[in-house]
Motif scaffolding. Structure first.
Motif, PDB file in Angstrom:
ATOM      1  N   ARG A   1       8.775  -3.282  -1.895  1.00  0.00           N
ATOM      2  CA  ARG A   1       7.365  -3.471  -2.252  1.00  0.00           C
ATOM      3  C   ARG A   1       7.115  -3.052  -3.696  1.00  0.00           C
ATOM      4  O   ARG A   1       6.342  -3.677  -4.417  1.00  0.00           O
ATOM      5  CB  ARG A   1       6.471  -2.673  -1.295  1.00  0.00           C
TER       6      ARG A   1
ATOM      7  N   MET B   1       8.486  -5.797  -5.901  1.00  0.00           N
ATOM      8  CA  MET B   1       7.630  -6.978  -5.868  1.00  0.00           C
ATOM      9  C   MET B   1       6.374  -6.749  -6.700  1.00  0.00           C
ATOM     10  O   MET B   1       5.918  -7.629  -7.422  1.00  0.00           O
ATOM     11  CB  MET B   1       7.265  -7.332  -4.432  1.00  0.00           C
TER      12      MET B   1
ATOM     13  N   THR C   1       7.295 -15.627   1.930  1.00  0.00           N
ATOM     14  CA  THR C   1       6.298 -14.588   2.140  1.00  0.00           C
ATOM     15  C   THR C   1       6.935 -13.221   1.923  1.00  0.00           C
ATOM     16  O   THR C   1       8.167 -13.079   1.866  1.00  0.00           O
ATOM     17  CB  THR C   1       5.743 -14.656   3.563  1.00  0.00           C
ATOM     18  N   SER C   2       6.092 -12.190   1.856  1.00  0.00           N
ATOM     19  CA  SER C   2       6.600 -10.823   1.722  1.00  0.00           C
ATOM     20  C   SER C   2       7.487 -10.453   2.895  1.00  0.00           C
ATOM     21  O   SER C   2       8.533  -9.806   2.729  1.00  0.00           O
ATOM     22  CB  SER C   2       5.436  -9.839   1.607  1.00  0.00           C
TER      23      SER C   2
ATOM     24  N   GLU D   1      11.414  -9.395   2.720  1.00  0.00           N
ATOM     25  CA  GLU D   1      11.935  -8.167   3.317  1.00  0.00           C
ATOM     26  C   GLU D   1      13.098  -8.465   4.261  1.00  0.00           C
ATOM     27  O   GLU D   1      14.091  -7.737   4.299  1.00  0.00           O
ATOM     28  CB  GLU D   1      10.826  -7.431   4.067  1.00  0.00           C
TER      29      GLU D   1
ATOM     30  N   ALA E   1      12.602  -9.755  -4.789  1.00  0.00           N
ATOM     31  CA  ALA E   1      11.168  -9.969  -4.995  1.00  0.00           C
ATOM     32  C   ALA E   1      10.880 -11.316  -5.618  1.00  0.00           C
ATOM     33  O   ALA E   1       9.794 -11.884  -5.432  1.00  0.00           O
ATOM     34  CB  ALA E   1      10.596  -8.856  -5.871  1.00  0.00           C
TER      35      ALA E   1
ATOM     36  N   GLY F   1       9.284 -14.699  -3.972  1.00  0.00           N
ATOM     37  CA  GLY F   1       7.879 -15.046  -3.797  1.00  0.00           C
ATOM     38  C   GLY F   1       7.209 -15.629  -5.017  1.00  0.00           C
ATOM     39  O   GLY F   1       5.985 -15.795  -5.024  1.00  0.00           O
TER      40      GLY F   1
END
Length: 508
Positions: free
Chosen positions: A22, A25, A390-391, A395, A414, A417
């Motif tokens: 996260r 990203m 997508t996130s 992941e 990352a 996306g």
């Protein structure tokens, strides 16, 4: 490297990895960092509407259709550029080749006239990569001087900024550079402020634009040198107009059969190979700043990255060096094969000296006003650069990226996306480029190229109906004019005499 894998297997490993993802990203989206392939880095069965007007699968370079004649018959007006050794002009092209009555675009081009007194071969189109980098600026800021006297004597050097880029009708998303947006915020801004242009800045249209300029320059064939993304543009041209291909050099090659996921994953692997090559060399030196084995050097770099992420290194009130900054500097050094400066940076940072580090970071700063907007606008229309995950999907992909590269995997994933929220679908899917009937194309691949891995060059060479692969056994991105007399001589001989290197030729 082992330390990273062990840490990820701890009971808190999943949570640690997700926090790291996260954070990466957020940093990627906020900083506008680009997918690394062909600058990421850097096709497929295009819908009928995106094929060149007047062309089909069996006759890609049929006669110019009547509705395009006015573009191919315009008269260029050349004027001195700001650098008077260059001449500048503008070219009118249709916004939409399938519907030429929908409006026009203005594209900027420059040329540096051939220096020789003898017979001129023609124009040599040059594209430095990107997507999004100004070919005009690149040629004017030293790119022309990279060519040998024999090439300069034989060709006018020509640069055209692709549609959407800098001096040509540019994509302008009107984003405040002081507050870089997330991927989604950038996509929304671009849709709001440049929406009409976005469907029409893809590589297919840029290749058609090159054919218009080729004709206006008075050349029957397109002679071309493309690097990184420029190889994708050149290969696209060859597939659309195979019998108009002249002498074409593609250096640091993008594989057009890859989708965005595989492109990014394989680039991640390329950077891991490049890092291990650097670390092996460093370990053999008595002054290596991080240790004397690849494992030790990698482990200590990871420790340093984590330390800087926790407590950034302050350099005055306005500069804070984070782990992401250091990792970006490492990538820049691997791309340019500037190992001496990388060793200096890795020695200086633990002691609080960021002089070498800031040189490496500065090497990636692009002074062109719309380079990032253009990168997304062009890249998200082409499959190798078009990543719409997508996130949650990113992941889920993290373990594979970490297996591929313990050092770069968490940062690179990352990038999956970057096109997720882009308002325009891709128009050039993944497919082989065959260019049936084209003259032999010269492919140049560097064995430990991190941005465009060597096997991509082999892949494109195998796809093309006629090509010759020259291998450069070395590190760094690209080969021509990077210090190998063998490479430079082979490329120059091909450009000036049409002579290909022997099959299987390897340069060092």
């Amino acid at each position: 490297m082992t330390a990273v894998r062990d840490a990820d297997r701890t009971p808190n490993g999943d949570r640690i990895r997700r926090r790291r993802l996260r954070r990466r990203m957020a940093l990627l989206g906020a900083s506008g960092l680009l997918l690394t392939a062909p600058y990421a880095a850097w096709p497929g069965a295009a819908p009928a509407a995106t094929r060149p007007a007047g062309a089909d699968d069996t006759a890609a370079d049929a006669a110019i259709p009547p509705e395009l004649q006015r573009y191919y018959q315009q008269k260029l007006q050349w004027v001195p550029c700001p650098d008077p050794s260059f001449q500048c002009t503008e070219v009118t092209v249709p916004l939409d080749y399938a519907h030429p009555d929908a409006g026009d675009l203005l594209l900027a081009a420059s040329r540096k006239k051939a220096t020789g007194d003898g017979a001129r071969i023609g124009s040599l189109f040059v594209n430095p990569g990107g997507p999004g980098i100004s070919a005009i600026d690149s040629l004017a800021r030293g790119g022309a001087d990279l060519f040998s006297p024999s090439v300069r004597a034989s060709y006018d050097l020509v640069a055209m900024d692709p549609r959407g880029v800098q001096y040509s009708t540019p994509v302008n998303c009107k984003i405040n550079a002081l507050t870089p947006p997330s991927f989604e915020q950038r996509a929304n801004a671009c849709a709001r402020n440049a929406g009409q242009l976005l469907p029409h800045v893809g590589t297919l249209d840029a290749a058609r634009d090159m054919d218009v300029l080729r004709a206006l320059m008075g050349d029957d064939s397109l002679h071309y040198v493309g690097v990184s993304y420029g190889t994708y543009l050149g290969a696209t041209y060859a597939d659309l107009f195979p019998t108009r291909v002249g002498r074409m050099v593609l250096d640091g090659v993008v594989d057009p059969t890859l989708d965005g996921y595989q492109n990014l994953l394989q680039t991640t692997a390329g950077y891991q190979v490049a890092w291990e090559s650097f670390a092996t060399d460093c370990a053999a030196r008595t002054d290596c700043p991080l240790g004397h084995s690849v494992t030790e050097i990698s482990r200590r770099l990871v420790t340093l990255l984590h330390s800087l992420d926790r407590i950034p290194l302050r350099q005055g009130k306005d500069i804070a060096i984070t782990g992401s900054d250091l990792l970006s500097a490492v990538r820049n050094a691997l791309r340019s094969a500037n190992w001496e400066l990388l060793r200096a940076a890795l020695q200086g940072v633990p002691a609080g000296d960021t002089t070498a580090l800031q040189q490496l970071i500065g090497a990636s700063e692009i002074p062109f006003s719309n380079a990032v907007d253009a990168f997304y606008a062009i890249g998200c229309l082409s499959s190798p650069f078009d990543s719409r995950f997508t996130s949650a999907e990113a992941e889920a992909a993290l373990p594979q990226f970490l297996r591929t590269s313990p050092l770069f995997g968490a940062f690179d994933v990352a990038g999956l996306g970057q096109c997720t929220h882009w308002p325009v679908p891709a128009t050039q899917p993944a497919q082989a480029v065959t260019a049936p009937g084209a003259a032999p194309i010269m492919i140049v691949g560097t064995t430990r190229d991190p941005d465009t891995p060597y096997h991509w060059a082999k892949a494109l060479a195998s796809q093309l109906s006629s090509s010759r692969l020259l291998t450069y056994d070395a590190d760094g991105h690209g080969a021509y004019q990077r210090g190998s007399t063998c490479v430079d001589t082979a490329v120059d001989r091909y450009l000036t005499q049409g002579q290909l290197p022997p099959a299987g030729k390897v340069c060092t």
